[in-house]
Design a protein around this motif. Structure first.
Motif, PDB file in Angstrom:
ATOM      1  N   VAL A 149       0.842  -1.198   0.000  1.00 17.55           N
ATOM      2  CA  VAL A 149       0.000   0.000   0.000  1.00 17.55           C
ATOM      3  C   VAL A 149       0.875   1.245   0.000  1.00 17.55           C
ATOM      4  O   VAL A 149       1.869   1.332   0.733  1.00 17.55           O
ATOM      5  N   GLY A 150       0.499   2.203  -0.833  1.00 16.99           N
ATOM      6  CA  GLY A 150       1.243   3.456  -0.920  1.00 16.99           C
ATOM      7  C   GLY A 150       0.316   4.624  -1.153  1.00 16.99           C
ATOM      8  O   GLY A 150      -0.923   4.473  -1.201  1.00 16.99           O
ATOM      9  N   PRO A 151       0.864   5.814  -1.323  1.00 18.83           N
ATOM     10  CA  PRO A 151       0.049   7.018  -1.517  1.00 18.83           C
ATOM     11  C   PRO A 151      -0.925   6.879  -2.690  1.00 18.83           C
ATOM     12  O   PRO A 151      -0.558   6.416  -3.774  1.00 18.83           O
ATOM     13  N   GLY A 152      -2.170   7.273  -2.434  1.00 19.41           N
ATOM     14  CA  GLY A 152      -3.192   7.252  -3.468  1.00 19.41           C
ATOM     15  C   GLY A 152      -3.898   5.934  -3.652  1.00 19.41           C
ATOM     16  O   GLY A 152      -4.883   5.853  -4.398  1.00 19.41           O
ATOM     17  N   ASP A 153      -3.449   4.868  -2.991  1.00 18.64           N
ATOM     18  CA  ASP A 153      -4.108   3.569  -3.133  1.00 18.64           C
ATOM     19  C   ASP A 153      -5.475   3.582  -2.453  1.00 18.64           C
ATOM     20  O   ASP A 153      -5.725   4.341  -1.516  1.00 18.64           O
ATOM     21  N   GLU A 154      -6.339   2.709  -2.953  1.00 12.25           N
ATOM     22  CA  GLU A 154      -7.671   2.520  -2.376  1.00 12.25           C
ATOM     23  C   GLU A 154      -7.650   1.250  -1.528  1.00 12.25           C
ATOM     24  O   GLU A 154      -7.342   0.168  -2.024  1.00 12.25           O
ATOM     25  N   VAL A 155      -7.983   1.391  -0.235  1.00 13.41           N
ATOM     26  CA  VAL A 155      -7.957   0.259   0.690  1.00 13.41           C
ATOM     27  C   VAL A 155      -9.319   0.122   1.360  1.00 13.41           C
ATOM     28  O   VAL A 155      -9.881   1.113   1.856  1.00 13.41           O
ATOM     29  N   LEU A 156      -9.846  -1.086   1.358  1.00 13.24           N
ATOM     30  CA  LEU A 156     -11.089  -1.399   2.061  1.00 13.24           C
ATOM     31  C   LEU A 156     -10.738  -2.275   3.255  1.00 13.24           C
ATOM     32  O   LEU A 156     -10.082  -3.317   3.100  1.00 13.24           O
ATOM     33  N   SER A 167      -6.324  -0.683  13.842  1.00  9.95           N
ATOM     34  CA  SER A 167      -4.935  -0.383  13.480  1.00  9.95           C
ATOM     35  C   SER A 167      -4.786  -0.282  11.971  1.00  9.95           C
ATOM     36  O   SER A 167      -4.067   0.590  11.459  1.00  9.95           O
ATOM     37  N   ALA A 168      -5.472  -1.157  11.228  1.00  8.18           N
ATOM     38  CA  ALA A 168      -5.351  -1.162   9.772  1.00  8.18           C
ATOM     39  C   ALA A 168      -5.825   0.152   9.171  1.00  8.18           C
ATOM     40  O   ALA A 168      -5.208   0.667   8.222  1.00  8.18           O
ATOM     41  N   VAL A 169      -6.914   0.698   9.680  1.00  6.54           N
ATOM     42  CA  VAL A 169      -7.396   1.990   9.186  1.00  6.54           C
ATOM     43  C   VAL A 169      -6.312   3.047   9.358  1.00  6.54           C
ATOM     44  O   VAL A 169      -6.001   3.812   8.429  1.00  6.54           O
ATOM     45  N   GLN A 170      -5.703   3.079  10.536  1.00  4.92           N
ATOM     46  CA  GLN A 170      -4.697   4.099  10.820  1.00  4.92           C
ATOM     47  C   GLN A 170      -3.399   3.863  10.039  1.00  4.92           C
ATOM     48  O   GLN A 170      -2.775   4.813   9.552  1.00  4.92           O
ATOM     49  N   VAL A 171      -2.989   2.605   9.922  1.00  2.81           N
ATOM     50  CA  VAL A 171      -1.768   2.292   9.167  1.00  2.81           C
ATOM     51  C   VAL A 171      -1.948   2.650   7.698  1.00  2.81           C
ATOM     52  O   VAL A 171      -1.060   3.248   7.066  1.00  2.81           O
ATOM     53  N   ALA A 172      -3.098   2.291   7.135  1.00  2.00           N
ATOM     54  CA  ALA A 172      -3.350   2.605   5.725  1.00  2.00           C
ATOM     55  C   ALA A 172      -3.323   4.109   5.491  1.00  2.00           C
ATOM     56  O   ALA A 172      -2.772   4.584   4.488  1.00  2.00           O
ATOM     57  N   LYS A 173      -3.903   4.876   6.408  1.00  2.00           N
ATOM     58  CA  LYS A 173      -3.865   6.334   6.271  1.00  2.00           C
ATOM     59  C   LYS A 173      -2.430   6.842   6.385  1.00  2.00           C
ATOM     60  O   LYS A 173      -2.019   7.736   5.645  1.00  2.00           O
ATOM     61  N   ALA A 174      -1.660   6.280   7.304  1.00  2.00           N
ATOM     62  CA  ALA A 174      -0.265   6.701   7.464  1.00  2.00           C
ATOM     63  C   ALA A 174       0.549   6.396   6.209  1.00  2.00           C
ATOM     64  O   ALA A 174       1.517   7.094   5.906  1.00  2.00           O
ATOM     65  N   GLY A 176      -0.654   6.671   3.263  1.00  2.00           N
ATOM     66  CA  GLY A 176      -1.120   7.572   2.222  1.00  2.00           C
ATOM     67  C   GLY A 176      -2.330   7.103   1.440  1.00  2.00           C
ATOM     68  O   GLY A 176      -2.675   7.699   0.422  1.00  2.00           O
ATOM     69  N   ALA A 177      -2.989   6.040   1.898  1.00  2.00           N
ATOM     70  CA  ALA A 177      -4.115   5.483   1.157  1.00  2.00           C
ATOM     71  C   ALA A 177      -5.418   6.205   1.472  1.00  2.00           C
ATOM     72  O   ALA A 177      -5.540   6.912   2.478  1.00  2.00           O
ATOM     73  N   GLY A 219     -15.474   7.032  -9.924  1.00  2.00           N
ATOM     74  CA  GLY A 219     -14.739   6.699 -11.130  1.00  2.00           C
ATOM     75  C   GLY A 219     -13.480   5.903 -10.877  1.00  2.00           C
ATOM     76  O   GLY A 219     -12.514   5.982 -11.643  1.00  2.00           O
ATOM     77  N   VAL A 220     -13.458   5.122  -9.796  1.00  2.00           N
ATOM     78  CA  VAL A 220     -12.296   4.303  -9.438  1.00  2.00           C
ATOM     79  C   VAL A 220     -12.540   2.880  -9.921  1.00  2.00           C
ATOM     80  O   VAL A 220     -13.639   2.330  -9.754  1.00  2.00           O
ATOM     81  N   SER A 221     -11.527   2.263 -10.508  1.00  2.00           N
ATOM     82  CA  SER A 221     -11.705   0.939 -11.102  1.00  2.00           C
ATOM     83  C   SER A 221     -11.861  -0.167 -10.079  1.00  2.00           C
ATOM     84  O   SER A 221     -12.439  -1.206 -10.360  1.00  2.00           O
ATOM     85  N   GLY A 222     -11.332   0.024  -8.892  1.00  2.00           N
ATOM     86  CA  GLY A 222     -11.447  -1.006  -7.862  1.00  2.00           C
ATOM     87  C   GLY A 222     -10.464  -0.753  -6.742  1.00  2.00           C
ATOM     88  O   GLY A 222      -9.627   0.150  -6.810  1.00  2.00           O
ATOM     89  N   TYR A 223     -10.580  -1.562  -5.697  1.00  2.00           N
ATOM     90  CA  TYR A 223      -9.680  -1.422  -4.552  1.00  2.00           C
ATOM     91  C   TYR A 223      -8.339  -2.077  -4.844  1.00  2.00           C
ATOM     92  O   TYR A 223      -8.270  -3.144  -5.452  1.00  2.00           O
TER      93      TYR A 223
END
Length: 342
Positions: A149-156, A167-174, A176-177, A219-223
Motif C-alpha cells: 500500500v502506498g500514496p493514493g491507493d484505495e484500501v477497504l 490499526s489497519a485503518v490508521q496504518v493505511a492512512k499513514a 497515504g491510502a 470513477g475508481v476501477s477497484g480497490y
C-alpha cells in the motif's frame, strides 16, 4: 517469590481460563524481567483456549494447550536484569510481544532484551501501550509488505473496529491510502475518528454493494487492497471489488485462501494472500515497534481499548472476545481495578 498468572491447561469455554499462583521467573543471561502492568486477550488467545478450529491445534497442541500461560502482548516496567543485559535499566517502561511464544497474561514475565520489546511511547499508559501492539504488528506487514500500500491507493478494511481493523485503518492512512471501512452501527463514529474516508455500516445493508457504488461514483476501477481483519468475507466476495492487480488479504487462514494464494499470485492479477505475522523475526517486530513509537508521537496512531478488566476476570475477557463485538483490544491489568469499557 510468588506471582499470579492465568492458566489454561485444557481446551474449552472461557471458564477454563483461571488464576493460579506460581513461582516468579528469574531472568537469565541477556534477559530482562518485566513487572506487567497490562496484557491482552486477543482473538488468537481465544482460539488457542477453545482449541477451535481444530487445525489451530497443530500450533497449540493436539490434546491440550502446549503452553499453559496465554498472552503475547504486554506493557510494564523492567524490574530485574539478567547477567549481561545492558539495553534497558531497572525502572524503564517497556512494551512488546512474546509471540509466537506466550506467557504475557501474568504479573511478571522474562524476555530477551533483544526480542520484540522497546521503550513505551510517552503519553501511553500501560493499558494503551499493550493495546496498540497486536493490531499494529499484524496490520503493518499485511498492508505495507504484502499489499504494498502506498500514496493514493484505495484500501477497504473489513472489521474496521476490532484490534487489528482499527490499526489497519490508521496504518493505511499513514501509508497515504484512501480508506473505506466496514463496521457495525455502534462503531461508525469511532472508525471515522480513526481517519476512514468512507464508513460503511455492515448492519444497514450489503456492504459489498455499498462499496461498489462508491467506487463507481468516484470513477475508481477497484480497490488495490481489501483487508479482511476478521475473516468475515472471502476471496469470492471481495474479487468483484478489486482492481486489475488488487489483493484480498485476510488474517484468517481458511482452506480456500490457502488453496488460492499461490495460483492467484502466479497469475499476477487479482490475488488473495495471507501472512503469519506472529512468525516474523524478533528484529522485524522490534523495528515495527520502533516505527509505532514514532507514529504515536506524531499523533498518527492511537490506541483503541474496548475495555479494561482485572487479571482475575480473565474468563470475562475471553467471553468478550468470543462475542465478536468488541471495538479495539480487551485489556487485562494486574492491579486490582474496577472494570472499565470504552
Amino acid at each position: 517469590m510468588i506471582m499470579r498468572t492465568v492458566i489454561v491447561d485444557r481446551y474449552g469455554p472461557p471458564e477454563v481460563a483461571r488464576i493460579a499462583e506460581v513461582p516468579m521467573p528469574e531472568p537469565g543471561p541477556g534477559q530482562i524481567r518485566v513487572r506487567v502492568g497490562a496484557t491482552i486477550v486477543g482473538a488468537a488467545d481465544a482460539v488457542m483456549r477453545a482449541g477451535s478450529p481444530r487445525y489451530a491445534r497443530i500450533a497449540s497442541g493436539f490434546r491440550r494447550p502446549r503452553h499453559a500461560v496465554p498472552g503475547g502482548d504486554f506493557a510494564g516496567v523492567v524490574d530485574a536484569l539478567g547477567e549481561g543485559a545492558r539495553w534497558f535499566a531497572v525502572g524503564d517502561r517497556v512494551h512488546g510481544t512474546l509471540a509466537p511464544a506466550s506467557g504475557g497474561n501474568a504479573e511478571y514475565l522474562v524476555i530477551a532484551e533483544d526480542a520484540a520489546v522497546v521503550p513505551t511511547p510517552a503519553g501511553l499508559d500501560d493499558a494503551g501501550a499493550a493495546a496498540v501492539v497486536d493490531g499494529f504488528l499484524t496490520a503493518t506487514p499485511f498492508l505495507r509488505d504484502l499489499g504494498r500500500v502506498g500514496p493514493g491507493d484505495e484500501v477497504l478494511v473489513v472489521g474496521a473496529a476490532g484490534a487489528v481493523g482499527s490499526s489497519a485503518v490508521q496504518v493505511a492512512k499513514a501509508l497515504g491510502a484512501r480508506v473505506t471501512a466496514v463496521t457495525s452501527t455502534p462503531n461508525l463514529d469511532l472508525v471515522r475518528a480513526l481517519g476512514a474516508d468512507l464508513v460503511i455500516d455492515r448492519t444497514a445493508g450489503p456492504a459489498q454493494a455499498t462499496a461498489k457504488a462508491d467506487l463507481v461514483a468516484r470513477g475508481v476501477s477497484g480497490y488495490d487492497v481489501v483487508f479482511d481483519a476478521v475473516g468475515g468475507w472471502s476471496f469470492g466476495t471481495a474479487r468483484p471489488l478489486l482492481g486489475p492487480r488488487g489483493a484480498y488479504l485476510t488474517t484468517v487462514p481458511s482452506l480456500g485462501v490457502l488453496a488460492l494464494a499461490v495460483p492467484t499470485k502466479l497469475l499476477r492479477r487479482r490475488r488473495t494472500a495471507i501472512a503469519f505475522t506472529g512468525l516474523r523475526s524478533a528484529a522485524a517486530k522490534r523495528a515495527d515497534l520502533e516505527l509505532l513509537g514514532r507514529l504515536v508521537a506524531e499523533g498518527r496512531i492511537r490506541e483503541v481499548v474496548d475495555r479494561v478488566l482485572p487479571l482475575e476476570r480473565v474468563a470475562d475477557a475471553h467471553r468478550r472476545v468470543d462475542g465478536g463485538h468488541k471495538a479495539g483490544a480487551v485489556v487485562l491489568v494486574t492491579a486490582r481495578v474496577e472494570a472499565t469499557a470504552r
